[in-house]
Write a protein that holds these residues in place. Structure first.
Motif, PDB file in Angstrom:
ATOM      1  N   ASP A   1       3.821  11.331  -1.302  1.00 45.32           N
ATOM      2  CA  ASP A   1       4.152  12.392  -0.362  1.00 45.32           C
ATOM      3  C   ASP A   1       2.910  12.750   0.456  1.00 45.32           C
ATOM      4  OD1 ASP A   1       2.545  13.868  -2.073  1.00 45.32           O
ATOM      5  OD2 ASP A   1       4.209  14.983  -2.963  1.00 45.32           O
ATOM      6  N   ALA A   2       3.080  13.727   1.338  1.00 46.34           N
ATOM      7  CA  ALA A   2       1.997  14.084   2.261  1.00 46.34           C
ATOM      8  C   ALA A   2       0.745  14.534   1.517  1.00 46.34           C
ATOM      9  CB  ALA A   2       2.478  15.172   3.213  1.00 46.34           C
ATOM     10  N   GLU A   3       0.926  15.341   0.477  1.00 49.69           N
ATOM     11  CA  GLU A   3      -0.232  15.865  -0.255  1.00 49.69           C
ATOM     12  C   GLU A   3      -1.005  14.751  -0.961  1.00 49.69           C
ATOM     13  OE1 GLU A   3       2.327  19.109   0.770  1.00 49.69           O
ATOM     14  OE2 GLU A   3       2.776  17.222  -0.262  1.00 49.69           O
ATOM     15  N   LEU A   4      -0.284  13.765  -1.462  1.00 47.87           N
ATOM     16  CA  LEU A   4      -0.945  12.651  -2.147  1.00 47.87           C
ATOM     17  C   LEU A   4      -1.701  11.772  -1.149  1.00 47.87           C
ATOM     18  CD1 LEU A   4      -1.365  11.218  -4.865  1.00 47.87           C
ATOM     19  CD2 LEU A   4       0.700   9.898  -4.395  1.00 47.87           C
ATOM     20  N   MET A   5      -1.145  11.610   0.037  1.00 47.57           N
ATOM     21  CA  MET A   5      -1.763  10.727   1.030  1.00 47.57           C
ATOM     22  C   MET A   5      -2.891  11.382   1.811  1.00 47.57           C
ATOM     23  SD  MET A   5       1.411   8.534   2.667  1.00 47.57           S
ATOM     24  CE  MET A   5       2.509   9.934   2.956  1.00 47.57           C
ATOM     25  N   ALA A   6      -2.915  12.714   1.863  1.00 45.80           N
ATOM     26  CA  ALA A   6      -3.887  13.405   2.723  1.00 45.80           C
ATOM     27  C   ALA A   6      -5.345  13.029   2.418  1.00 45.80           C
ATOM     28  CB  ALA A   6      -3.688  14.916   2.634  1.00 45.80           C
ATOM     29  N   PRO A   7      -5.784  12.972   1.156  1.00 47.05           N
ATOM     30  CA  PRO A   7      -7.187  12.580   0.913  1.00 47.05           C
ATOM     31  C   PRO A   7      -7.510  11.179   1.421  1.00 47.05           C
ATOM     32  CG  PRO A   7      -6.237  13.601  -1.046  1.00 47.05           C
ATOM     33  CD  PRO A   7      -5.110  13.355  -0.108  1.00 47.05           C
ATOM     34  N   TYR A   8      -6.528  10.279   1.342  1.00 47.85           N
ATOM     35  CA  TYR A   8      -6.745   8.933   1.882  1.00 47.85           C
ATOM     36  C   TYR A   8      -6.890   8.998   3.404  1.00 47.85           C
ATOM     37  CZ  TYR A   8      -5.338   7.173  -2.719  1.00 47.85           C
ATOM     38  OH  TYR A   8      -5.265   6.908  -4.063  1.00 47.85           O
ATOM     39  N   GLY A   9      -6.077   9.846   4.031  1.00 46.95           N
ATOM     40  CA  GLY A   9      -6.191  10.011   5.474  1.00 46.95           C
ATOM     41  C   GLY A   9      -7.556  10.537   5.882  1.00 46.95           C
ATOM     42  N   GLU A  10      -8.080  11.467   5.100  1.00 49.98           N
ATOM     43  CA  GLU A  10      -9.413  12.011   5.405  1.00 49.98           C
ATOM     44  C   GLU A  10     -10.490  10.940   5.274  1.00 49.98           C
ATOM     45  OE1 GLU A  10      -9.509  15.187   2.647  1.00 49.98           O
ATOM     46  OE2 GLU A  10      -8.245  16.510   3.859  1.00 49.98           O
ATOM     47  N   LEU A  11     -10.357  10.076   4.260  1.00 44.59           N
ATOM     48  CA  LEU A  11     -11.308   8.977   4.110  1.00 44.59           C
ATOM     49  C   LEU A  11     -11.207   8.010   5.291  1.00 44.59           C
ATOM     50  CD1 LEU A  11     -10.880   8.217   0.300  1.00 44.59           C
ATOM     51  CD2 LEU A  11     -12.895   9.203   1.402  1.00 44.59           C
ATOM     52  N   MET A  12      -9.983   7.751   5.756  1.00 47.71           N
ATOM     53  CA  MET A  12      -9.799   6.851   6.891  1.00 47.71           C
ATOM     54  C   MET A  12     -10.354   7.445   8.185  1.00 47.71           C
ATOM     55  SD  MET A  12      -8.605   3.949   5.984  1.00 47.71           S
ATOM     56  CE  MET A  12      -9.713   4.145   4.580  1.00 47.71           C
ATOM     57  N   MET A  13     -10.318   8.767   8.298  1.00 48.61           N
ATOM     58  CA  MET A  13     -10.919   9.396   9.470  1.00 48.61           C
ATOM     59  C   MET A  13     -12.421   9.164   9.485  1.00 48.61           C
ATOM     60  SD  MET A  13     -10.713  10.943  12.301  1.00 48.61           S
ATOM     61  CE  MET A  13      -9.087  11.700  12.460  1.00 48.61           C
ATOM     62  N   GLU A  14     -13.050   9.198   8.328  1.00 50.92           N
ATOM     63  CA  GLU A  14     -14.478   8.910   8.259  1.00 50.92           C
ATOM     64  C   GLU A  14     -14.749   7.458   8.647  1.00 50.92           C
ATOM     65  OE1 GLU A  14     -18.468   9.222   7.994  1.00 50.92           O
ATOM     66  OE2 GLU A  14     -16.988  10.858   8.014  1.00 50.92           O
ATOM     67  N   VAL A  15     -13.893   6.546   8.202  1.00 56.39           N
ATOM     68  CA  VAL A  15     -14.022   5.143   8.612  1.00 56.39           C
ATOM     69  C   VAL A  15     -13.889   5.024  10.128  1.00 56.39           C
ATOM     70  CG1 VAL A  15     -12.949   2.860   8.492  1.00 56.39           C
ATOM     71  CG2 VAL A  15     -13.219   4.215   6.404  1.00 56.39           C
ATOM     72  N   ALA A  16     -12.917   5.741  10.707  1.00 51.89           N
ATOM     73  CA  ALA A  16     -12.707   5.690  12.157  1.00 51.89           C
ATOM     74  C   ALA A  16     -13.928   6.219  12.910  1.00 51.89           C
ATOM     75  CB  ALA A  16     -11.461   6.488  12.530  1.00 51.89           C
ATOM     76  N   ARG A  17     -14.525   7.283  12.401  1.00 55.85           N
ATOM     77  CA  ARG A  17     -15.732   7.819  13.047  1.00 55.85           C
ATOM     78  C   ARG A  17     -16.844   6.767  13.057  1.00 55.85           C
ATOM     79  NH1 ARG A  17     -14.622  12.552   9.714  1.00 55.85           N
ATOM     80  NH2 ARG A  17     -13.609  14.151  10.976  1.00 55.85           N
ATOM     81  N   ARG A  18     -16.997   6.095  11.942  1.00 52.54           N
ATOM     82  CA  ARG A  18     -18.035   5.068  11.870  1.00 52.54           C
ATOM     83  C   ARG A  18     -17.717   3.902  12.804  1.00 52.54           C
ATOM     84  NH1 ARG A  18     -21.640   5.646   7.629  1.00 52.54           N
ATOM     85  NH2 ARG A  18     -21.189   7.432   6.280  1.00 52.54           N
TER      86      ARG A  18
ATOM     87  N   GLN B   1     -10.557  -5.142   8.692  1.00 51.59           N
ATOM     88  CA  GLN B   1      -9.558  -4.700   7.718  1.00 51.59           C
ATOM     89  C   GLN B   1      -9.595  -5.507   6.423  1.00 51.59           C
ATOM     90  OE1 GLN B   1      -5.670  -4.229   9.477  1.00 51.59           O
ATOM     91  NE2 GLN B   1      -6.343  -2.548  10.769  1.00 51.59           N
ATOM     92  N   PRO B   2      -9.776  -6.832   6.475  1.00 50.75           N
ATOM     93  CA  PRO B   2      -9.951  -7.559   5.203  1.00 50.75           C
ATOM     94  C   PRO B   2     -11.183  -7.107   4.419  1.00 50.75           C
ATOM     95  CG  PRO B   2      -9.388  -9.077   6.964  1.00 50.75           C
ATOM     96  CD  PRO B   2      -9.662  -7.756   7.611  1.00 50.75           C
ATOM     97  N   VAL B   3     -12.242  -6.707   5.134  1.00 52.65           N
ATOM     98  CA  VAL B   3     -13.431  -6.190   4.460  1.00 52.65           C
ATOM     99  C   VAL B   3     -13.091  -4.889   3.729  1.00 52.65           C
ATOM    100  CG1 VAL B   3     -15.762  -5.294   4.797  1.00 52.65           C
ATOM    101  CG2 VAL B   3     -14.994  -7.281   6.107  1.00 52.65           C
ATOM    102  N   LEU B   4     -12.381  -3.989   4.416  1.00 50.90           N
ATOM    103  CA  LEU B   4     -11.993  -2.728   3.787  1.00 50.90           C
ATOM    104  C   LEU B   4     -11.101  -2.969   2.568  1.00 50.90           C
ATOM    105  CD1 LEU B   4     -11.216  -0.477   6.894  1.00 50.90           C
ATOM    106  CD2 LEU B   4     -13.206  -0.372   5.398  1.00 50.90           C
TER     107      LEU B   4
END
Length: 214
Positions: free
Chosen positions: A149-166, A192-195
């Motif tokens: 659900d949204a709450e479970l996925m949100a921390p992953y989304g935050e990590l992906m935002m950091e990847v996007a910033r980089r 993406q294969p590296v990630l």
């Protein structure tokens, strides 16, 4: 450089380079005479991107041409230019709107974007093939009774935002607009294969730290 030099520096055969030129994947060189053209570092950089798309990303030639058309469209702003190029990359299958799991996944993805504050992603959702790919993935998990659900996925989304910033920080180290967008497209295909590999290695490492290796 001449065609033979471009082939030598890129590792791509002259026959393949000529094919890419005919298909519009590589811009023509500067014509020296009726039978000879010269190429430069821009051609070499673009040739490496074409090879990444076709060989590594398994992108069809027609799709690669569309992606590169967006890369070269300097009438667009950077965000639209980059988004159009990334959307043109191959995406997952379309969601089955008659599937209850898809409907439930769509609700959770929308809640996720709201939790994260990703307003642009919410606005573009009806048009975005990336959004549809996320819905398909979440629906597959929910069909298997994984409570994504949204709450479970949100921390992953935050990590992906950091990847996007980089990603974008690195993109901005390149000189021209075309180079910036080329780099972002190459990263979408090559990084993406590296990630994915880093994710699996991290799982191995965390498992060993928690549970030992016996």
């Amino acid at each position: 450089m001449r065609l033979a030099d471009l082939s030598k520096h890129s590792g791509v055969s002259t026959a393949t380079i000529k094919y890419y030129l005919r298909e519009g994947l590589l811009p023509p060189g500067r014509q020296v005479n009726a039978t000879t053209a010269e190429y430069d570092e821009d051609h070499l950089r673009r040739l490496r991107l074409v090879r990444a798309l076709i060989q590594v990303g398994k992108v069809p030639v027609a799709t690669a041409r569309e992606v590169l058309g967006h890369v070269d469209d300097d009438s667009l702003g950077r965000t639209v230019r980059l988004g159009a190029a990334l959307w043109a990359l191959p995406q997952d299958a379309e969601p089955d709107e008659a599937d209850p799991a898809v409907a439930a996944a769509r609700v959770e993805v929308d809640r996720l974007l709201e939790l994260l504050g990703w307003e642009t992603s919410r606005e573009l959702a009806p048009l975005s093939p990336v959004h549809r790919s996320l819905v398909v993935a979440v629906a597959a998990l929910r069909r298997l009774d994984y409570p994504w659900d949204a709450e479970l996925m949100a921390p992953y989304g935050e990590l992906m935002m950091e990847v996007a910033r980089r990603d974008l920080d690195f993109m901005e180290t390149h000189a021209s607009e075309a180079e910036k967008v080329e780099m972002a497209v190459a990263a979408a295909v090559l990084f993406q294969p590296v990630l994915r590999a880093l994710h699996r290695l991290a799982q191995e490492e965390e498992s060993a730290r928690r549970y030992g290796i016996e």
